[in-house]
Enzyme design. Sequence first.
Site, short mmCIF file in Angstrom:
data_model
loop_
_atom_site.label_atom_id
_atom_site.label_comp_id
_atom_site.label_asym_id
_atom_site.label_seq_id
_atom_site.Cartn_x
_atom_site.Cartn_y
_atom_site.Cartn_z
N THR A 1 0.82 -1.21 0.00
CA THR A 1 0.00 0.00 0.00
C THR A 1 0.85 1.27 0.00
O THR A 1 2.00 1.25 0.48
CB THR A 1 -0.91 0.01 1.27
OG1 THR A 1 -1.40 1.32 1.50
CG2 THR A 1 -0.16 -0.42 2.52
N ASP A 2 0.27 2.35 -0.50
CA ASP A 2 0.98 3.65 -0.47
C ASP A 2 1.17 4.16 0.97
O ASP A 2 1.96 5.06 1.22
CB ASP A 2 0.24 4.70 -1.32
CG ASP A 2 -1.19 4.98 -0.89
OD1 ASP A 2 -1.69 4.34 0.07
OD2 ASP A 2 -1.84 5.83 -1.54
N GLU A 3 0.42 3.54 1.92
CA GLU A 3 0.50 4.03 3.30
C GLU A 3 1.86 3.78 3.93
O GLU A 3 2.20 4.40 4.93
CB GLU A 3 -0.62 3.42 4.14
CG GLU A 3 -1.95 3.64 3.47
CD GLU A 3 -3.16 3.54 4.37
OE1 GLU A 3 -3.01 3.62 5.59
OE2 GLU A 3 -4.26 3.40 3.82
N LYS B 1 2.25 -3.33 7.33
CA LYS B 1 2.46 -3.55 5.89
C LYS B 1 3.91 -3.25 5.49
O LYS B 1 4.50 -3.95 4.67
CB LYS B 1 1.49 -2.69 5.07
CG LYS B 1 0.03 -3.04 5.22
CD LYS B 1 -0.32 -4.44 4.74
CE LYS B 1 -0.22 -4.60 3.24
NZ LYS B 1 -0.68 -5.95 2.80
N TYR C 1 -1.45 -0.15 11.16
CA TYR C 1 -1.69 -0.84 9.89
C TYR C 1 -0.52 -0.63 8.93
O TYR C 1 0.05 -1.58 8.40
CB TYR C 1 -2.99 -0.35 9.25
CG TYR C 1 -3.12 -0.72 7.78
CD1 TYR C 1 -3.23 -2.05 7.38
CD2 TYR C 1 -3.12 0.27 6.78
CE1 TYR C 1 -3.33 -2.39 6.03
CE2 TYR C 1 -3.21 -0.07 5.44
CZ TYR C 1 -3.32 -1.40 5.07
OH TYR C 1 -3.41 -1.73 3.74
#
Length: 343
Positions: A126-128, A155, A151
């Site tokens: 994810t871009d997060e 990741k 989260y």
Amino acid sequence: MKNILVTGGAGFIGSNFVHHMLAKYPDYHIVVYDKLTYAANLNNLRDVSQDPRFAFVQGDICDKEKVAETIRGYDIDTIVNFAAESHVDRSIMNPDAFIQTDVYGTYVLLEAARQFGLERYHQISTDEVYGHIPHGHASVETDPVRPRSPYAASKASADLMVHAYFITYGLPVTITRGGNNIGPYQYPEKVVPLFVTNALEGKPLPVYGDGRQMRDYQWVGDHCEAIDLVLHRGELGEIYNVGTGEEMENLRMVEILLDELGASPDLIHFVEDRPGHDRRYALNVEKIKALGWRPKHTPEQAIRRTVRWYVENEWWWRPIKEGEFREYYQKQYGQRKVLKVGL
Ligand code: NAD
Ligand code: TYD
């Protein structure tokens, strides 16, 4: 590549990916391996459940024996790992399952891929992981990871372990880092399906803080095409960002959503912000474009198409909003201060 294990395939993006792959590749077999957490839904796979090229196994990616048994039993050559705890707000309430599944579960799959000598291990990221991005910059794949929520940290940890398996054991891995996906079968805890279904029920849309946070909202089908491309043409050991490359303020997303529904802005309730809320994600997507991929939807087209799907598919989301969801909603929003109503 002919026998693909899609972990987390009963969730939102995974199930869209299964539909995409079965429709596009007549000679591929897909095995969905999924724990069936609250976020899973076998209705997401209803259309393919009778396909002889499809099989379903209920199992946890943290369960080494079951993972090994499934790989052996179905002669798996490729793993695409979508399985994760995926919601930031839940990770803030209780990070434990995020560490178990997103970190330890990824390790179990990597180890199995190594032991069975699989052709490919692909990680859905994810871009997060990049953390929030100052204006003027768009994240490139070589940027350091600076996750800020439990989260995102889980990741990012998984991505680092995937990379370590490439370097240490020469495992043939690839990683894609997607922006915010929207489209069919997304559990209505995420902002777009939450807001559409709330609006359809005449309930308020709880916008966090000032609503000026920016996200790259992309059509899930475009993301699935990019994953497919990386599986076939991506370079081993590489990371590919996947998004439209266009970020949008949440308030603009809400405006488009209400316009598509013909609903009133009075439904907007500005509420207390999410702790540690990342202000802006922005992706540079030149690397995946160089492989020949282009998104087919702008964020606005993706939002409008998503709204229409939820309007037309009440059979899918109404039962979800009756169950576990209700308890979660009460915990998450019940005590939250409303700061302002309407625009
Ligand atoms: P989702 O929450 O809709 O689905 C996750 C699926 O994983 C569910 O079917 C769940 O049952 C399964 N699962 C959870 N724990 C498991 C375990 N221990 N063993 C086996 N299965 C398990 O998530 P999603 O939105 O479809 O996201 C899929 C992947 O894409 C995740 O890895 C997520 O981090 C990543 N991602 C999501 C987005 C997004 O916008 N939703 C964006 C970028 C990346
Ligand atoms: P979300 O769908 O949870 O995805 P992520 O946090 O992984 O980007 O949220 C998208 C954006 O919408 C994010 O800036 C938080 C905001 N948001 C709200 O304003 N209200 C809500 O009720 C939710 C769930 C999210």
